[in-house]
Scaffold this motif. Structure first.
Motif, PDB file in Angstrom:
ATOM      1  N   PRO A  59       0.775  -1.046  -0.127  1.00 45.26           N
ATOM      2  CA  PRO A  59       0.033   0.205  -0.142  1.00 45.26           C
ATOM      3  C   PRO A  59       0.929   1.232   0.038  1.00 45.26           C
ATOM      4  O   PRO A  59       0.267   2.147  -0.678  1.00 45.26           O
ATOM      5  N   ALA A  96      -2.152   2.117  -3.790  1.00 49.71           N
ATOM      6  CA  ALA A  96      -3.192   1.904  -2.412  1.00 49.71           C
ATOM      7  C   ALA A  96      -5.190   2.275  -3.221  1.00 49.71           C
ATOM      8  O   ALA A  96      -5.137   2.761  -4.065  1.00 49.71           O
ATOM      9  N   ILE A 138      -6.245   2.351   9.257  1.00 48.63           N
ATOM     10  CA  ILE A 138      -5.557   0.554   9.465  1.00 48.63           C
ATOM     11  C   ILE A 138      -4.221   0.479   8.303  1.00 48.63           C
ATOM     12  O   ILE A 138      -4.080  -1.184   9.221  1.00 48.63           O
ATOM     13  N   GLY A 139      -3.765   0.600   7.075  1.00 48.68           N
ATOM     14  CA  GLY A 139      -2.569   0.108   6.898  1.00 48.68           C
ATOM     15  C   GLY A 139      -1.351   0.439   7.613  1.00 48.68           C
ATOM     16  O   GLY A 139      -0.613  -0.498   7.863  1.00 48.68           O
ATOM     17  N   GLN A 196      -1.583   0.980  10.517  1.00 47.42           N
ATOM     18  CA  GLN A 196      -2.201  -0.496  12.004  1.00 47.42           C
ATOM     19  C   GLN A 196      -1.377  -2.346  11.271  1.00 47.42           C
ATOM     20  O   GLN A 196      -1.175  -2.400  12.268  1.00 47.42           O
ATOM     21  N   PHE A 197      -1.718  -1.415  10.377  1.00 49.62           N
ATOM     22  CA  PHE A 197      -1.273  -3.504   9.636  1.00 49.62           C
ATOM     23  C   PHE A 197       0.304  -3.174   9.685  1.00 49.62           C
ATOM     24  O   PHE A 197       1.113  -4.072  10.091  1.00 49.62           O
ATOM     25  N   ALA A 198       0.616  -1.783   9.605  1.00 47.08           N
ATOM     26  CA  ALA A 198       2.592  -1.518   9.390  1.00 47.08           C
ATOM     27  C   ALA A 198       2.173  -1.921  10.148  1.00 47.08           C
ATOM     28  O   ALA A 198       4.249  -1.280  10.828  1.00 47.08           O
ATOM     29  N   HIS A 199       2.075  -2.230  11.898  1.00 46.96           N
ATOM     30  CA  HIS A 199       2.863  -1.528  13.030  1.00 46.96           C
ATOM     31  C   HIS A 199       3.161  -0.130  13.306  1.00 46.96           C
ATOM     32  O   HIS A 199       4.361   0.383  14.265  1.00 46.96           O
ATOM     33  N   ARG A 213      -8.602   6.785   3.567  1.00 53.60           N
ATOM     34  CA  ARG A 213      -7.660   5.349   4.453  1.00 53.60           C
ATOM     35  C   ARG A 213      -6.163   5.486   2.935  1.00 53.60           C
ATOM     36  O   ARG A 213      -5.204   4.690   3.555  1.00 53.60           O
ATOM     37  N   ALA A 214      -6.424   5.384   2.084  1.00 50.53           N
ATOM     38  CA  ALA A 214      -5.492   4.976   0.803  1.00 50.53           C
ATOM     39  C   ALA A 214      -4.690   6.309   0.777  1.00 50.53           C
ATOM     40  O   ALA A 214      -3.183   5.729   0.656  1.00 50.53           O
ATOM     41  N   PHE A 248      -4.071  -3.724   2.146  1.00 55.69           N
ATOM     42  CA  PHE A 248      -3.470  -2.415   2.612  1.00 55.69           C
ATOM     43  C   PHE A 248      -2.369  -3.301   3.731  1.00 55.69           C
ATOM     44  O   PHE A 248      -1.758  -2.859   4.871  1.00 55.69           O
ATOM     45  N   GLN A 304      -2.864 -10.971  10.725  1.00 57.41           N
ATOM     46  CA  GLN A 304      -3.875  -9.912  10.804  1.00 57.41           C
ATOM     47  C   GLN A 304      -5.428  -9.590  10.462  1.00 57.41           C
ATOM     48  O   GLN A 304      -5.905  -9.343  10.979  1.00 57.41           O
TER      49      GLN A 304
END
Lengths: 283, 253
Positions: free
Chosen positions: A91, A95, A115-116, A118-121, A163-164, B159, B165
Protein backbone atom coordinates in the motif's frame (compact mmCIF):
# COMPACT_ATOMS: atom_id res chain seq x y z
CA UNK A 1 36.06 22.60 -4.43
CA UNK A 2 34.06 19.92 -6.07
CA UNK A 3 33.57 20.28 -9.79
CA UNK A 4 30.16 19.77 -11.36
CA UNK A 5 30.07 16.46 -13.12
CA UNK A 6 28.29 16.49 -16.48
CA UNK A 7 24.99 14.64 -16.48
CA UNK A 8 25.27 11.52 -18.62
CA UNK A 9 22.47 10.86 -21.11
CA UNK A 10 21.29 7.61 -19.47
CA UNK A 11 21.03 9.33 -16.09
CA UNK A 12 18.35 11.73 -17.32
CA UNK A 13 16.09 8.87 -18.32
CA UNK A 14 13.31 8.64 -15.76
CA UNK A 15 11.66 5.39 -14.83
CA UNK A 16 7.90 5.65 -15.38
CA UNK A 17 5.85 5.43 -12.18
CA UNK A 18 3.78 2.56 -13.47
CA UNK A 19 4.50 0.17 -16.29
CA UNK A 20 2.02 -2.44 -17.35
CA UNK A 21 3.83 -4.68 -19.79
CA UNK A 22 1.87 -7.17 -21.92
CA UNK A 23 -0.38 -8.19 -19.06
CA UNK A 24 -2.91 -10.96 -19.57
CA UNK A 25 -5.15 -12.54 -16.97
CA UNK A 26 -6.75 -15.91 -17.61
CA UNK A 27 -9.21 -17.39 -15.14
CA UNK A 28 -9.83 -21.08 -14.74
CA UNK A 29 -13.54 -21.67 -14.70
CA UNK A 30 -15.14 -24.73 -13.10
CA UNK A 31 -16.64 -27.00 -15.77
CA UNK A 32 -15.90 -24.64 -18.63
CA UNK A 33 -13.15 -23.30 -20.85
CA UNK A 34 -10.61 -20.90 -19.32
CA UNK A 35 -11.72 -17.29 -19.42
CA UNK A 36 -9.42 -14.55 -20.67
CA UNK A 37 -10.32 -11.47 -18.65
CA UNK A 38 -7.44 -9.22 -19.73
CA UNK A 39 -5.63 -9.74 -23.01
CA UNK A 40 -2.14 -8.36 -23.57
CA UNK A 41 -2.52 -4.88 -22.10
CA UNK A 42 0.38 -2.44 -21.98
CA UNK A 43 0.18 0.99 -20.37
CA UNK A 44 2.89 3.35 -19.19
CA UNK A 45 2.03 6.03 -16.64
CA UNK A 46 4.20 8.91 -15.49
CA UNK A 47 4.16 10.64 -12.12
CA UNK A 48 1.21 12.90 -11.35
CA UNK A 49 -0.88 11.58 -14.20
CA UNK A 50 -4.55 10.87 -13.72
CA UNK A 51 -5.58 7.94 -15.86
CA UNK A 52 -9.19 6.89 -16.21
CA UNK A 53 -10.06 3.46 -17.55
CA UNK A 54 -13.48 2.92 -19.06
CA UNK A 55 -15.11 -0.04 -20.75
CA UNK A 56 -18.18 -2.24 -20.74
CA UNK A 57 -19.04 -4.40 -17.71
CA UNK A 58 -16.87 -7.48 -17.43
CA UNK A 59 -14.13 -6.06 -19.67
CA UNK A 60 -11.49 -6.84 -17.06
CA UNK A 61 -10.79 -3.27 -16.00
CA UNK A 62 -11.23 -4.04 -12.29
CA UNK A 63 -9.14 -7.18 -12.72
CA UNK A 64 -6.41 -5.07 -14.31
CA UNK A 65 -6.60 -2.61 -11.41
CA UNK A 66 -6.36 -5.47 -8.91
CA UNK A 67 -3.24 -6.66 -10.73
CA UNK A 68 -1.72 -3.18 -10.43
CA UNK A 69 -2.31 -3.32 -6.68
CA UNK A 70 -0.73 -6.76 -6.38
CA UNK A 71 -4.01 -8.44 -5.42
CA UNK A 72 -3.94 -10.65 -8.52
CA UNK A 73 -0.89 -11.97 -10.23
CA UNK A 74 -1.14 -11.63 -14.02
CA UNK A 75 -1.08 -14.89 -15.96
CA UNK A 76 1.39 -13.29 -18.37
CA UNK A 77 3.30 -10.03 -18.45
CA UNK A 78 4.53 -7.81 -15.65
CA UNK A 79 3.53 -4.77 -13.64
CA UNK A 80 6.31 -2.51 -12.40
CA UNK A 81 6.02 0.44 -10.05
CA UNK A 82 9.10 2.62 -9.99
CA UNK A 83 10.86 -0.11 -11.89
CA UNK A 84 10.08 -2.82 -9.31
CA UNK A 85 7.86 -5.74 -10.23
CA UNK A 86 4.69 -5.90 -8.12
CA UNK A 87 4.56 -9.37 -6.61
CA UNK A 88 2.01 -8.65 -3.88
CA UNK A 89 0.09 -5.81 -2.28
CA UNK A 90 2.22 -2.90 -1.08
CA UNK A 91 0.00 0.00 0.00
CA UNK A 92 2.94 2.41 0.16
CA UNK A 93 3.33 1.92 -3.59
CA UNK A 94 -0.28 1.48 -4.67
CA UNK A 95 -3.26 2.00 -2.38
CA UNK A 96 -6.86 1.14 -3.22
CA UNK A 97 -10.11 3.02 -3.01
CA UNK A 98 -12.72 0.30 -3.45
CA UNK A 99 -16.07 0.48 -5.16
CA UNK A 100 -18.08 -1.02 -2.32
CA UNK A 101 -18.34 0.26 1.18
CA UNK A 102 -15.24 -1.28 2.63
CA UNK A 103 -14.94 0.61 5.91
CA UNK A 104 -14.89 -1.58 8.99
CA UNK A 105 -18.17 -0.83 10.80
CA UNK A 106 -16.71 -1.44 14.26
CA UNK A 107 -13.88 1.05 13.86
CA UNK A 108 -14.07 4.82 14.04
CA UNK A 109 -13.40 6.98 11.00
CA UNK A 110 -9.92 7.72 12.35
CA UNK A 111 -9.09 4.05 12.95
CA UNK A 112 -10.46 3.14 9.53
CA UNK A 113 -8.29 5.76 7.88
CA UNK A 114 -5.26 4.47 9.81
CA UNK A 115 -5.83 0.75 9.18
CA UNK A 116 -2.92 0.36 6.73
CA UNK A 117 -0.55 1.94 9.23
CA UNK A 118 -1.91 -0.35 11.93
CA UNK A 119 -1.08 -3.35 9.75
CA UNK A 120 2.41 -1.87 9.26
CA UNK A 121 2.87 -1.64 13.09
CA UNK A 122 3.23 2.15 13.02
CA UNK A 123 2.89 3.72 16.50
CA UNK A 124 -0.54 4.95 17.52
CA UNK A 125 0.53 8.59 17.75
CA UNK A 126 1.99 8.61 14.25
CA UNK A 127 -1.03 6.74 12.93
CA UNK A 128 -3.34 9.32 14.40
CA UNK A 129 -1.31 12.23 13.06
CA UNK A 130 -1.14 10.87 9.52
CA UNK A 131 -4.77 9.75 9.37
CA UNK A 132 -5.83 13.09 10.80
CA UNK A 133 -3.98 14.90 8.03
CA UNK A 134 -5.51 12.72 5.32
CA UNK A 135 -8.98 13.16 6.79
CA UNK A 136 -8.67 16.92 6.83
CA UNK A 137 -7.56 16.79 3.20
CA UNK A 138 -10.91 15.19 2.31
CA UNK A 139 -12.78 17.55 4.65
CA UNK A 140 -13.66 15.06 7.36
CA UNK A 141 -11.60 16.17 10.34
CA UNK A 142 -14.78 16.83 12.32
CA UNK A 143 -15.89 13.22 11.99
CA UNK A 144 -12.80 11.39 13.22
CA UNK A 145 -14.56 9.79 16.15
CA UNK A 146 -17.74 8.89 14.26
CA UNK A 147 -18.53 5.38 13.12
CA UNK A 148 -19.16 4.59 9.45
CA UNK A 149 -22.87 3.99 9.99
CA UNK A 150 -23.17 7.60 11.16
CA UNK A 151 -21.86 8.90 7.81
CA UNK A 152 -23.58 9.25 4.45
CA UNK A 153 -22.42 7.10 1.53
CA UNK A 154 -20.44 9.97 0.04
CA UNK A 155 -18.66 10.68 3.32
CA UNK A 156 -17.81 7.00 3.70
CA UNK A 157 -16.13 7.00 0.32
CA UNK A 158 -14.20 10.10 1.31
CA UNK A 159 -12.93 8.14 4.32
CA UNK A 160 -11.90 5.41 1.87
CA UNK A 161 -9.94 8.01 -0.11
CA UNK A 162 -8.35 9.27 3.13
CA UNK A 163 -7.46 5.69 4.09
CA UNK A 164 -5.52 5.36 0.84
CA UNK A 165 -3.89 8.81 1.17
CA UNK A 166 -2.75 7.96 4.73
CA UNK A 167 -0.38 5.41 3.21
CA UNK A 168 1.19 8.18 1.11
CA UNK A 169 1.32 5.83 -1.88
CA UNK A 170 2.95 6.48 -5.23
CA UNK A 171 -0.27 5.53 -6.94
CA UNK A 172 -3.92 5.61 -5.99
CA UNK A 173 -6.00 2.83 -7.51
CA UNK A 174 -9.66 3.77 -7.57
CA UNK A 175 -12.17 1.10 -8.51
CA UNK A 176 -15.37 2.93 -9.40
CA UNK A 177 -15.06 4.76 -6.11
CA UNK A 178 -18.32 6.64 -6.42
CA UNK A 179 -20.29 4.03 -8.32
CA UNK A 180 -22.66 3.33 -5.44
CA UNK A 181 -23.62 6.98 -4.96
CA UNK A 182 -26.47 8.93 -6.48
CA UNK A 183 -25.73 11.27 -9.39
CA UNK A 184 -25.92 14.47 -7.35
CA UNK A 185 -23.57 13.32 -4.57
CA UNK A 186 -21.31 11.74 -7.11
CA UNK A 187 -20.84 14.95 -9.04
CA UNK A 188 -20.36 17.13 -5.96
CA UNK A 189 -17.85 14.68 -4.55
CA UNK A 190 -16.15 14.49 -7.94
CA UNK A 191 -15.42 18.21 -7.94
CA UNK A 192 -14.12 18.08 -4.38
CA UNK A 193 -11.99 15.00 -4.84
CA UNK A 194 -10.50 16.04 -8.13
CA UNK A 195 -9.19 19.17 -6.38
CA UNK A 196 -7.92 17.20 -3.36
CA UNK A 197 -6.20 14.61 -5.52
CA UNK A 198 -4.62 17.16 -7.83
CA UNK A 199 -3.33 18.94 -4.75
CA UNK A 200 -1.88 15.76 -3.30
CA UNK A 201 0.03 15.25 -6.60
CA UNK A 202 -0.62 11.55 -6.74
CA UNK A 203 -0.61 9.34 -9.75
CA UNK A 204 -4.15 8.02 -9.99
CA UNK A 205 -5.64 5.17 -11.96
CA UNK A 206 -9.42 5.24 -11.80
CA UNK A 207 -11.76 2.65 -13.26
CA UNK A 208 -15.20 4.02 -13.98
CA UNK A 209 -18.41 3.33 -15.83
CA UNK A 210 -19.22 6.98 -16.26
CA UNK A 211 -18.09 8.74 -19.45
CA UNK A 212 -18.40 12.13 -17.75
CA UNK A 213 -16.25 11.06 -14.85
CA UNK A 214 -13.67 9.52 -17.14
CA UNK A 215 -13.25 12.76 -19.09
CA UNK A 216 -13.68 15.18 -16.21
CA UNK A 217 -11.04 13.55 -14.03
CA UNK A 218 -8.54 12.16 -16.47
CA UNK A 219 -5.41 13.38 -18.18
CA UNK A 220 -5.72 10.27 -20.30
CA UNK A 221 -8.79 8.15 -20.92
CA UNK A 222 -8.11 4.51 -21.72
CA UNK A 223 -10.98 2.70 -23.40
CA UNK A 224 -11.15 -1.06 -23.03
CA UNK A 225 -13.06 -3.50 -25.18
CA UNK A 226 -15.52 -6.14 -24.02
CA UNK A 227 -14.20 -9.55 -22.97
CA UNK A 228 -11.39 -10.44 -23.46
CA UNK A 229 -10.46 -6.95 -22.30
CA UNK A 230 -7.82 -5.16 -24.26
CA UNK A 231 -7.11 -1.52 -24.98
CA UNK A 232 -9.29 -0.20 -27.80
CA UNK A 233 -8.06 3.32 -27.78
CA UNK A 234 -6.57 6.05 -25.67
CA UNK A 235 -7.33 9.77 -25.55
CA UNK A 236 -5.37 12.66 -24.08
CA UNK A 237 -7.16 15.57 -22.46
CA UNK A 238 -5.39 18.89 -22.74
CA UNK A 239 -7.34 21.07 -20.30
CA UNK A 240 -5.30 21.16 -17.09
CA UNK A 241 -6.62 19.78 -13.81
CA UNK A 242 -8.33 20.58 -11.49
CA UNK A 243 -11.15 21.44 -13.83
CA UNK A 244 -14.14 23.55 -13.04
CA UNK A 245 -17.73 22.76 -13.89
CA UNK A 246 -17.35 24.91 -17.05
CA UNK A 247 -15.18 22.19 -18.51
CA UNK A 248 -18.32 20.11 -18.99
CA UNK A 249 -19.49 22.60 -21.64
CA UNK A 250 -16.22 22.86 -23.58
CA UNK A 251 -15.77 21.51 -27.09
CA UNK A 252 -13.03 19.19 -25.86
CA UNK A 253 -15.36 17.57 -23.33
CA UNK A 254 -18.36 17.34 -25.64
CA UNK A 255 -16.38 15.95 -28.59
CA UNK A 256 -14.57 13.38 -26.53
CA UNK A 257 -17.80 12.36 -24.89
CA UNK A 258 -19.45 11.64 -28.22
CA UNK A 259 -16.39 9.72 -29.38
CA UNK A 260 -16.46 7.59 -26.26
CA UNK A 261 -20.19 7.06 -26.65
CA UNK A 262 -19.68 5.83 -30.20
CA UNK A 263 -16.80 3.59 -29.14
CA UNK A 264 -18.71 2.02 -26.29
CA UNK A 265 -22.07 1.76 -28.07
CA UNK A 266 -23.44 -1.75 -27.61
CA UNK A 267 -23.53 -2.90 -31.25
CA UNK A 268 -23.28 -6.52 -32.42
CA UNK A 269 -19.76 -5.83 -33.72
CA UNK A 270 -18.80 -3.77 -30.70
CA UNK A 271 -15.11 -3.52 -31.46
CA UNK A 272 -14.20 -1.22 -34.35
CA UNK A 273 -11.08 -2.34 -36.16
CA UNK A 274 -9.62 1.11 -36.14
CA UNK A 275 -11.30 4.13 -34.68
CA UNK A 276 -10.54 7.63 -35.96
CA UNK A 277 -8.46 10.00 -33.84
CA UNK A 278 -6.72 7.16 -32.17
CA UNK A 279 -3.78 8.58 -30.28
CA UNK A 280 -2.10 5.49 -29.03
CA UNK A 281 -2.90 1.90 -29.66
CA UNK A 282 -5.63 -0.07 -31.24
CA UNK A 283 -5.25 -3.77 -31.07
CA UNK B 1 -39.14 6.32 24.43
CA UNK B 2 -39.87 6.32 28.16
CA UNK B 3 -43.58 6.08 27.55
CA UNK B 4 -42.99 3.18 25.21
CA UNK B 5 -40.96 1.46 27.91
CA UNK B 6 -43.76 2.01 30.46
CA UNK B 7 -46.29 0.52 28.06
CA UNK B 8 -44.08 -2.57 27.65
CA UNK B 9 -43.86 -3.06 31.42
CA UNK B 10 -47.61 -2.49 31.81
CA UNK B 11 -48.32 -5.11 29.15
CA UNK B 12 -45.98 -7.59 30.82
CA UNK B 13 -47.66 -7.07 34.20
CA UNK B 14 -51.03 -7.34 32.44
CA UNK B 15 -50.04 -10.71 31.00
CA UNK B 16 -49.08 -12.02 34.46
CA UNK B 17 -52.37 -10.72 35.91
CA UNK B 18 -54.34 -12.47 33.16
CA UNK B 19 -52.53 -15.77 33.80
CA UNK B 20 -53.08 -15.53 37.56
CA UNK B 21 -56.75 -14.60 36.99
CA UNK B 22 -57.26 -17.59 34.72
CA UNK B 23 -55.55 -19.76 37.33
CA UNK B 24 -57.85 -18.45 40.12
CA UNK B 25 -60.94 -19.06 38.00
CA UNK B 26 -59.79 -22.54 36.97
CA UNK B 27 -58.98 -23.65 40.52
CA UNK B 28 -62.08 -21.94 42.06
CA UNK B 29 -65.32 -21.56 40.14
CA UNK B 30 -63.93 -23.52 37.17
CA UNK B 31 -63.69 -26.73 39.29
CA UNK B 32 -60.59 -27.97 37.48
CA UNK B 33 -59.02 -30.88 39.38
CA UNK B 34 -56.36 -29.72 41.90
CA UNK B 35 -54.10 -32.39 40.38
CA UNK B 36 -54.01 -30.29 37.24
CA UNK B 37 -54.38 -26.80 38.67
CA UNK B 38 -53.74 -26.60 42.41
CA UNK B 39 -55.07 -23.57 44.27
CA UNK B 40 -52.93 -20.47 44.24
CA UNK B 41 -52.56 -20.30 48.06
CA UNK B 42 -51.34 -23.91 48.16
CA UNK B 43 -48.75 -23.15 45.45
CA UNK B 44 -47.74 -19.96 47.28
CA UNK B 45 -47.19 -21.82 50.54
CA UNK B 46 -45.34 -24.63 48.74
CA UNK B 47 -43.23 -21.98 47.00
CA UNK B 48 -42.39 -20.42 50.36
CA UNK B 49 -41.51 -23.80 51.87
CA UNK B 50 -39.42 -24.66 48.86
CA UNK B 51 -37.37 -21.51 48.88
CA UNK B 52 -36.85 -21.55 52.63
CA UNK B 53 -35.88 -25.24 52.70
CA UNK B 54 -32.25 -26.23 52.12
CA UNK B 55 -32.95 -28.85 49.45
CA UNK B 56 -33.84 -26.35 46.70
CA UNK B 57 -30.68 -24.32 47.00
CA UNK B 58 -28.40 -27.34 46.95
CA UNK B 59 -30.26 -28.62 43.89
CA UNK B 60 -30.12 -25.21 42.22
CA UNK B 61 -26.38 -24.89 42.88
CA UNK B 62 -25.81 -28.33 41.45
CA UNK B 63 -27.84 -27.51 38.34
CA UNK B 64 -26.16 -24.14 37.80
CA UNK B 65 -22.77 -25.80 38.20
CA UNK B 66 -23.64 -28.40 35.55
CA UNK B 67 -24.94 -25.72 33.18
CA UNK B 68 -21.83 -23.60 33.67
CA UNK B 69 -19.40 -26.44 33.02
CA UNK B 70 -21.35 -27.63 29.96
CA UNK B 71 -21.55 -24.04 28.66
CA UNK B 72 -17.81 -23.46 29.01
CA UNK B 73 -16.90 -26.76 27.32
CA UNK B 74 -19.37 -26.35 24.44
CA UNK B 75 -18.48 -22.69 23.88
CA UNK B 76 -14.74 -23.24 23.69
CA UNK B 77 -14.95 -26.41 21.59
CA UNK B 78 -17.72 -25.02 19.39
CA UNK B 79 -15.93 -21.77 18.56
CA UNK B 80 -12.60 -23.52 17.96
CA UNK B 81 -14.12 -26.18 15.72
CA UNK B 82 -16.17 -23.53 13.88
CA UNK B 83 -13.03 -21.51 13.24
CA UNK B 84 -11.10 -24.59 12.12
CA UNK B 85 -13.88 -25.61 9.70
CA UNK B 86 -14.13 -22.12 8.23
CA UNK B 87 -10.40 -21.96 7.44
CA UNK B 88 -10.78 -24.04 4.26
CA UNK B 89 -13.66 -24.03 1.84
CA UNK B 90 -13.36 -27.81 1.45
CA UNK B 91 -13.89 -28.21 5.19
CA UNK B 92 -16.92 -25.93 5.04
CA UNK B 93 -18.36 -28.14 2.31
CA UNK B 94 -17.72 -31.31 4.30
CA UNK B 95 -18.48 -30.27 7.86
CA UNK B 96 -21.04 -27.49 7.75
CA UNK B 97 -23.92 -29.81 6.79
CA UNK B 98 -22.81 -32.22 9.53
CA UNK B 99 -22.85 -29.44 12.12
CA UNK B 100 -26.25 -28.32 10.87
CA UNK B 101 -27.46 -31.90 11.16
CA UNK B 102 -26.18 -32.09 14.74
CA UNK B 103 -27.91 -28.80 15.43
CA UNK B 104 -31.39 -30.09 14.58
CA UNK B 105 -30.98 -33.67 15.83
CA UNK B 106 -33.14 -34.42 18.92
CA UNK B 107 -30.22 -35.36 21.14
CA UNK B 108 -32.47 -36.61 23.89
CA UNK B 109 -32.57 -39.86 21.90
CA UNK B 110 -28.97 -40.47 22.87
CA UNK B 111 -29.30 -39.64 26.56
CA UNK B 112 -29.62 -43.30 27.62
CA UNK B 113 -26.27 -43.91 25.90
CA UNK B 114 -24.66 -41.09 27.88
CA UNK B 115 -25.96 -42.64 31.11
CA UNK B 116 -24.77 -46.04 30.03
CA UNK B 117 -21.26 -44.82 29.36
CA UNK B 118 -20.83 -42.12 32.01
CA UNK B 119 -23.21 -43.20 34.75
CA UNK B 120 -26.02 -41.31 36.40
CA UNK B 121 -23.80 -38.73 38.06
CA UNK B 122 -23.07 -35.24 36.83
CA UNK B 123 -20.57 -36.19 34.11
CA UNK B 124 -23.30 -37.72 31.92
CA UNK B 125 -25.41 -34.57 32.21
CA UNK B 126 -22.50 -32.30 31.41
CA UNK B 127 -21.44 -34.41 28.45
CA UNK B 128 -25.03 -34.59 27.19
CA UNK B 129 -25.64 -30.81 27.51
CA UNK B 130 -22.20 -29.90 26.15
CA UNK B 131 -22.71 -32.16 23.12
CA UNK B 132 -26.14 -30.68 22.43
CA UNK B 133 -24.85 -27.13 22.78
CA UNK B 134 -21.65 -27.77 20.82
CA UNK B 135 -23.50 -28.12 17.51
CA UNK B 136 -25.31 -24.76 17.42
CA UNK B 137 -22.16 -23.00 18.64
CA UNK B 138 -19.90 -24.72 16.10
CA UNK B 139 -22.39 -24.37 13.25
CA UNK B 140 -23.00 -20.67 13.86
CA UNK B 141 -19.27 -20.03 14.36
CA UNK B 142 -18.34 -21.84 11.15
CA UNK B 143 -20.94 -19.83 9.25
CA UNK B 144 -19.81 -16.62 10.86
CA UNK B 145 -16.12 -17.14 10.12
CA UNK B 146 -16.69 -18.39 6.57
CA UNK B 147 -19.12 -15.62 5.63
CA UNK B 148 -17.09 -12.57 6.55
CA UNK B 149 -17.75 -9.88 3.95
CA UNK B 150 -15.14 -10.49 1.22
CA UNK B 151 -14.53 -6.79 0.69
CA UNK B 152 -13.18 -6.45 4.27
CA UNK B 153 -10.68 -9.23 3.62
CA UNK B 154 -9.69 -7.86 0.21
CA UNK B 155 -9.28 -4.42 1.76
CA UNK B 156 -7.10 -5.84 4.54
CA UNK B 157 -4.88 -7.66 2.05
CA UNK B 158 -4.63 -4.57 -0.16
CA UNK B 159 -3.58 -2.53 2.87
CA UNK B 160 -0.81 -4.93 3.73
CA UNK B 161 -2.40 -7.19 6.37
CA UNK B 162 -0.65 -10.51 6.96
CA UNK B 163 -2.96 -13.55 7.13
CA UNK B 164 -2.67 -13.46 10.92
CA UNK B 165 -3.57 -9.76 11.08
CA UNK B 166 -6.47 -10.43 8.77
CA UNK B 167 -7.69 -13.20 11.11
CA UNK B 168 -7.39 -11.16 14.29
CA UNK B 169 -8.32 -7.69 13.08
CA UNK B 170 -10.97 -8.55 10.55
CA UNK B 171 -12.29 -12.11 10.61
CA UNK B 172 -12.76 -12.56 14.33
CA UNK B 173 -14.19 -9.10 14.87
CA UNK B 174 -16.49 -9.23 11.84
CA UNK B 175 -17.89 -12.61 12.84
CA UNK B 176 -18.47 -11.66 16.45
CA UNK B 177 -22.23 -10.86 16.20
CA UNK B 178 -23.02 -14.24 14.67
CA UNK B 179 -20.67 -16.14 16.99
CA UNK B 180 -22.42 -14.41 19.87
CA UNK B 181 -25.84 -15.59 18.70
CA UNK B 182 -24.41 -19.10 18.43
CA UNK B 183 -23.14 -18.86 22.00
CA UNK B 184 -26.52 -17.62 23.20
CA UNK B 185 -28.28 -20.54 21.57
CA UNK B 186 -25.64 -22.89 22.98
CA UNK B 187 -26.07 -21.62 26.51
CA UNK B 188 -29.84 -21.82 26.32
CA UNK B 189 -29.42 -25.37 25.05
CA UNK B 190 -27.25 -26.16 28.09
CA UNK B 191 -29.98 -24.95 30.43
CA UNK B 192 -32.66 -27.01 28.69
CA UNK B 193 -30.52 -30.13 28.31
CA UNK B 194 -29.24 -30.14 31.90
CA UNK B 195 -32.73 -29.83 33.40
CA UNK B 196 -34.12 -32.38 30.95
CA UNK B 197 -31.31 -34.80 31.77
CA UNK B 198 -31.88 -34.35 35.48
CA UNK B 199 -35.57 -35.13 34.98
CA UNK B 200 -34.84 -38.24 32.92
CA UNK B 201 -32.14 -39.83 35.01
CA UNK B 202 -30.48 -38.25 37.99
CA UNK B 203 -30.50 -38.18 41.77
CA UNK B 204 -29.77 -34.48 42.16
CA UNK B 205 -30.58 -31.08 40.71
CA UNK B 206 -33.66 -29.01 40.01
CA UNK B 207 -34.84 -31.27 37.20
CA UNK B 208 -34.63 -34.28 39.51
CA UNK B 209 -36.61 -32.46 42.24
CA UNK B 210 -39.27 -31.45 39.74
CA UNK B 211 -39.60 -34.99 38.41
CA UNK B 212 -39.79 -36.37 41.95
CA UNK B 213 -42.54 -33.91 42.99
CA UNK B 214 -44.55 -34.64 39.83
CA UNK B 215 -44.24 -38.40 40.20
CA UNK B 216 -45.34 -38.29 43.85
CA UNK B 217 -48.31 -36.10 42.89
CA UNK B 218 -47.02 -33.24 45.03
CA UNK B 219 -48.59 -30.88 42.52
CA UNK B 220 -48.29 -27.54 44.40
CA UNK B 221 -44.60 -28.29 45.05
CA UNK B 222 -44.08 -29.16 41.38
CA UNK B 223 -45.68 -25.86 40.38
CA UNK B 224 -43.56 -23.99 42.93
CA UNK B 225 -40.42 -25.61 41.46
CA UNK B 226 -41.54 -24.71 37.97
CA UNK B 227 -41.79 -21.09 39.08
CA UNK B 228 -38.26 -21.33 40.53
CA UNK B 229 -36.93 -22.72 37.21
CA UNK B 230 -38.73 -19.97 35.29
CA UNK B 231 -37.07 -17.37 37.51
CA UNK B 232 -33.70 -19.07 37.01
CA UNK B 233 -34.23 -18.99 33.23
CA UNK B 234 -35.11 -15.29 33.38
CA UNK B 235 -31.95 -14.50 35.37
CA UNK B 236 -29.96 -16.57 32.88
CA UNK B 237 -31.52 -14.72 29.96
CA UNK B 238 -30.82 -11.31 31.41
CA UNK B 239 -27.21 -12.32 32.15
CA UNK B 240 -26.86 -13.43 28.52
CA UNK B 241 -28.36 -10.18 27.29
CA UNK B 242 -25.98 -8.20 29.41
CA UNK B 243 -22.83 -10.07 28.46
CA UNK B 244 -23.74 -11.02 24.91
CA UNK B 245 -25.69 -7.96 23.80
CA UNK B 246 -24.46 -7.39 20.25
CA UNK B 247 -23.44 -4.20 18.48
CA UNK B 248 -26.50 -4.07 16.27
CA UNK B 249 -26.16 -0.35 15.70
CA UNK B 250 -22.85 -0.92 13.93
CA UNK B 251 -24.46 -2.85 11.13
CA UNK B 252 -25.04 -0.72 8.10
CA UNK B 253 -28.62 -0.02 7.05
Amino acid sequence: MIGIRPVLPWETETVPTLEIANVSVVYDVDDGPALTAVDDVSITVDTDQFITVIGPSGCGKSTLLHCMGGLFRPTAGEIRIDGKVMSGPDPTKAAFVFQEYSLLPWKTVLDNAAIGLQFAHVSRSERTARADEALSRVGLSDFMNSYPYQLSGGMQQRVAVARALTMDPEILLMDEPFGALDEQTRRALGFEMTAALTESRKTVIMVTHSLDEAIFWGDRVIVMSGRPGHILQEFQIKTPRPRSVDFLATDEFVELRSKLLALLAPTPSAEPESAPDSTIQVR
Amino acid sequence: MRQGQLAVYALRIGAVVVILGAWLIASGPGHVSPLLVPSLPSVASAFWQTITGGELWMAALYTVYEIAVAAVISSILGVLVGFWVARRSARVKIFEPMLAWGYITPFVLFYPLFILVLGIDFSSKIAFAATGAFFPVAYMSARAFSNVNRIYLTMARAFGATPRQSDWTIKIRASLPMVRSGLRIGMATCLIFVILAEMLGSARGLGFLLAKESQTLAVPEAYALTVVILILAAIFQSALNRTMGGDAQMVRR
